[in-house]
Write a protein that holds these residues in place. Structure first.
Motif, PDB file in Angstrom:
ATOM      1  N   VAL A 100       0.837  -1.207   0.000  1.00  0.00           N
ATOM      2  CA  VAL A 100       0.000   0.000   0.000  1.00  0.00           C
ATOM      3  C   VAL A 100       0.869   1.253   0.000  1.00  0.00           C
ATOM      4  O   VAL A 100       0.641   2.188  -0.769  1.00  0.00           O
ATOM      5  CB  VAL A 100      -0.972  -0.015   1.199  1.00  0.00           C
ATOM      6  CG1 VAL A 100      -1.660   1.323   1.371  1.00  0.00           C
ATOM      7  CG2 VAL A 100      -2.000  -1.119   1.028  1.00  0.00           C
ATOM      8  N   VAL A 101       1.866   1.284   0.862  1.00  0.00           N
ATOM      9  CA  VAL A 101       2.757   2.446   0.940  1.00  0.00           C
ATOM     10  C   VAL A 101       3.522   2.621  -0.371  1.00  0.00           C
ATOM     11  O   VAL A 101       3.626   3.736  -0.903  1.00  0.00           O
ATOM     12  CB  VAL A 101       3.729   2.308   2.138  1.00  0.00           C
ATOM     13  CG1 VAL A 101       4.819   3.360   2.086  1.00  0.00           C
ATOM     14  CG2 VAL A 101       2.965   2.402   3.450  1.00  0.00           C
ATOM     15  N   GLY A 102       4.037   1.544  -0.930  1.00  0.00           N
ATOM     16  CA  GLY A 102       4.772   1.624  -2.194  1.00  0.00           C
ATOM     17  C   GLY A 102       3.895   2.101  -3.343  1.00  0.00           C
ATOM     18  O   GLY A 102       4.319   2.905  -4.175  1.00  0.00           O
ATOM     19  N   ASN A 103       2.648   1.639  -3.388  1.00  0.00           N
ATOM     20  CA  ASN A 103       1.727   2.071  -4.429  1.00  0.00           C
ATOM     21  C   ASN A 103       1.411   3.560  -4.296  1.00  0.00           C
ATOM     22  O   ASN A 103       1.382   4.289  -5.290  1.00  0.00           O
ATOM     23  CB  ASN A 103       0.443   1.250  -4.379  1.00  0.00           C
ATOM     24  CG  ASN A 103      -0.445   1.512  -5.561  1.00  0.00           C
ATOM     25  OD1 ASN A 103       0.027   1.682  -6.671  1.00  0.00           O
ATOM     26  ND2 ASN A 103      -1.744   1.543  -5.331  1.00  0.00           N
ATOM     27  N   ASN A 104       1.198   4.034  -3.073  1.00  0.00           N
ATOM     28  CA  ASN A 104       0.920   5.459  -2.855  1.00  0.00           C
ATOM     29  C   ASN A 104       2.117   6.324  -3.229  1.00  0.00           C
ATOM     30  O   ASN A 104       1.952   7.389  -3.825  1.00  0.00           O
ATOM     31  CB  ASN A 104       0.509   5.720  -1.409  1.00  0.00           C
ATOM     32  CG  ASN A 104      -0.891   5.237  -1.126  1.00  0.00           C
ATOM     33  OD1 ASN A 104      -1.701   5.094  -2.034  1.00  0.00           O
ATOM     34  ND2 ASN A 104      -1.175   4.967   0.135  1.00  0.00           N
ATOM     35  N   LEU A 105       3.317   5.882  -2.888  1.00  0.00           N
ATOM     36  CA  LEU A 105       4.517   6.633  -3.259  1.00  0.00           C
ATOM     37  C   LEU A 105       4.660   6.713  -4.776  1.00  0.00           C
ATOM     38  O   LEU A 105       4.993   7.766  -5.327  1.00  0.00           O
ATOM     39  CB  LEU A 105       5.762   6.004  -2.644  1.00  0.00           C
ATOM     40  CG  LEU A 105       5.961   6.209  -1.149  1.00  0.00           C
ATOM     41  CD1 LEU A 105       7.143   5.404  -0.649  1.00  0.00           C
ATOM     42  CD2 LEU A 105       6.155   7.684  -0.847  1.00  0.00           C
ATOM     43  N   GLU A 106       4.398   5.612  -5.446  1.00  0.00           N
ATOM     44  CA  GLU A 106       4.504   5.603  -6.905  1.00  0.00           C
ATOM     45  C   GLU A 106       3.472   6.540  -7.530  1.00  0.00           C
ATOM     46  O   GLU A 106       3.777   7.289  -8.458  1.00  0.00           O
ATOM     47  CB  GLU A 106       4.302   4.189  -7.437  1.00  0.00           C
ATOM     48  CG  GLU A 106       4.429   4.106  -8.948  1.00  0.00           C
ATOM     49  CD  GLU A 106       4.190   2.698  -9.463  1.00  0.00           C
ATOM     50  OE1 GLU A 106       4.566   2.441 -10.617  1.00  0.00           O
ATOM     51  OE2 GLU A 106       3.628   1.872  -8.737  1.00  0.00           O
ATOM     52  N   LYS A 107       2.238   6.523  -7.022  1.00  0.00           N
ATOM     53  CA  LYS A 107       1.197   7.398  -7.550  1.00  0.00           C
ATOM     54  C   LYS A 107       1.546   8.869  -7.366  1.00  0.00           C
ATOM     55  O   LYS A 107       1.323   9.690  -8.250  1.00  0.00           O
ATOM     56  CB  LYS A 107      -0.133   7.118  -6.849  1.00  0.00           C
ATOM     57  CG  LYS A 107      -1.115   6.370  -7.707  1.00  0.00           C
ATOM     58  CD  LYS A 107      -2.514   6.451  -7.168  1.00  0.00           C
ATOM     59  CE  LYS A 107      -2.691   5.492  -6.022  1.00  0.00           C
ATOM     60  NZ  LYS A 107      -4.076   5.364  -5.581  1.00  0.00           N
ATOM     61  N   ASN A 108       2.104   9.213  -6.195  1.00  0.00           N
ATOM     62  CA  ASN A 108       2.452  10.606  -5.908  1.00  0.00           C
ATOM     63  C   ASN A 108       3.608  11.102  -6.768  1.00  0.00           C
ATOM     64  O   ASN A 108       3.724  12.303  -7.008  1.00  0.00           O
ATOM     65  CB  ASN A 108       2.804  10.784  -4.435  1.00  0.00           C
ATOM     66  CG  ASN A 108       1.593  10.611  -3.547  1.00  0.00           C
ATOM     67  OD1 ASN A 108       0.461  10.742  -3.998  1.00  0.00           O
ATOM     68  ND2 ASN A 108       1.831  10.295  -2.284  1.00  0.00           N
ATOM     69  N   ASN A 109       4.466  10.223  -7.231  1.00  0.00           N
ATOM     70  CA  ASN A 109       5.625  10.620  -8.023  1.00  0.00           C
ATOM     71  C   ASN A 109       5.359  10.626  -9.521  1.00  0.00           C
ATOM     72  O   ASN A 109       6.226  11.021 -10.289  1.00  0.00           O
ATOM     73  CB  ASN A 109       6.824   9.712  -7.717  1.00  0.00           C
ATOM     74  CG  ASN A 109       7.372   9.954  -6.330  1.00  0.00           C
ATOM     75  OD1 ASN A 109       7.245  11.049  -5.788  1.00  0.00           O
ATOM     76  ND2 ASN A 109       7.968   8.934  -5.746  1.00  0.00           N
ATOM     77  N   GLN A 110       4.195  10.175  -9.945  1.00  0.00           N
ATOM     78  CA  GLN A 110       3.896  10.132 -11.375  1.00  0.00           C
ATOM     79  C   GLN A 110       3.470  11.506 -11.865  1.00  0.00           C
ATOM     80  O   GLN A 110       2.891  12.303 -11.140  1.00  0.00           O
ATOM     81  CB  GLN A 110       2.784   9.132 -11.667  1.00  0.00           C
ATOM     82  CG  GLN A 110       3.242   7.704 -11.545  1.00  0.00           C
ATOM     83  CD  GLN A 110       2.127   6.734 -11.837  1.00  0.00           C
ATOM     84  OE1 GLN A 110       0.969   7.094 -11.862  1.00  0.00           O
ATOM     85  NE2 GLN A 110       2.487   5.483 -12.053  1.00  0.00           N
ATOM     86  N   ALA A 111       3.730  11.744 -13.134  1.00  0.00           N
ATOM     87  CA  ALA A 111       3.324  12.998 -13.764  1.00  0.00           C
ATOM     88  C   ALA A 111       1.805  13.007 -13.941  1.00  0.00           C
ATOM     89  O   ALA A 111       1.184  11.954 -14.073  1.00  0.00           O
ATOM     90  CB  ALA A 111       4.001  13.128 -15.124  1.00  0.00           C
ATOM     91  N   PRO A 112       1.193  14.195 -13.926  1.00  0.00           N
ATOM     92  CA  PRO A 112      -0.252  14.259 -14.149  1.00  0.00           C
ATOM     93  C   PRO A 112      -0.602  13.807 -15.563  1.00  0.00           C
ATOM     94  O   PRO A 112       0.261  13.740 -16.444  1.00  0.00           O
ATOM     95  CB  PRO A 112      -0.586  15.738 -13.937  1.00  0.00           C
ATOM     96  CG  PRO A 112       0.691  16.455 -14.132  1.00  0.00           C
ATOM     97  CD  PRO A 112       1.785  15.492 -13.755  1.00  0.00           C
TER      98      PRO A 112
END
Length: 155
Positions: A100-112
């Motif tokens: 869950v934490v890894g998925n959230n970090l990946e989502k936050n670092n992606q470009a819009p």
């Protein structure tokens, strides 16, 4: 041997649960029409541009490498805690929490998502169509246009 099989089982359970939560993005066709008697092509319509609005396309990535790496790291850390059946529970909780934490970090670092333009066209038959395009080029409100296979062209 027991630790490896517990870790593998925990990783399999966590990845199965995360994959079940994913919802794939499916783009719907923009224009659905039937050919009229006076049109030239199969899917061609004519009208006037009524509005042009700028929007952002959704970023359609589901759980990816962030969830996988987070699950593995969480499982390894959870395996270091406790002993016996408590260790198995801590490992499983670490896998899920890390994913869950890894998925959230990946989502936050992606470009819009990419920029899209919603072009509203009032058709000659009185109906209204909205077409999404990545580039409007020289299209302006009030232009006479043709819609052919889901694309807007000046006419």
């Amino acid at each position: 041997m027991k630790i490896t099989s517990t870790l593998a089982a925990s990783a399999l359970i966590a990845s199965t649960l995360l994959a079940g939560c994913a919802t794939p993005y499916q783009q719907q066709p923009n224009v659905q029409s039937y050919p009229a008697a006076n049109t030239q092509g199969y899917n061609t319509q004519y009208g006037v541009i009524d509005s042009i609005q700028s929007t952002r396309a959704p970023n359609n990535s589901g759980p990816g490498m962030g969830a996988v790496v987070g699950g593995v790291v969480g499982g390894l850390l959870g395996n270091q805690v406790g002993g016996g059946s408590g260790r198995a529970v801590a490992t499983a909780a670490g896998v899920v929490g890390g994913a869950v934490v890894g998925n959230n970090l990946e989502k936050n670092n992606q470009a819009p998502g990419r920029e899209l333009y919603q072009i509203g066209v009032r058709l000659d038959n009185g109906s209204f169509e909205t077409i999404n395009e990545e580039n409007i080029g020289d299209l302006r409100v009030g232009n006479r246009v043709r819609i052919e296979n889901g694309r807007v062209y000046r006419y």
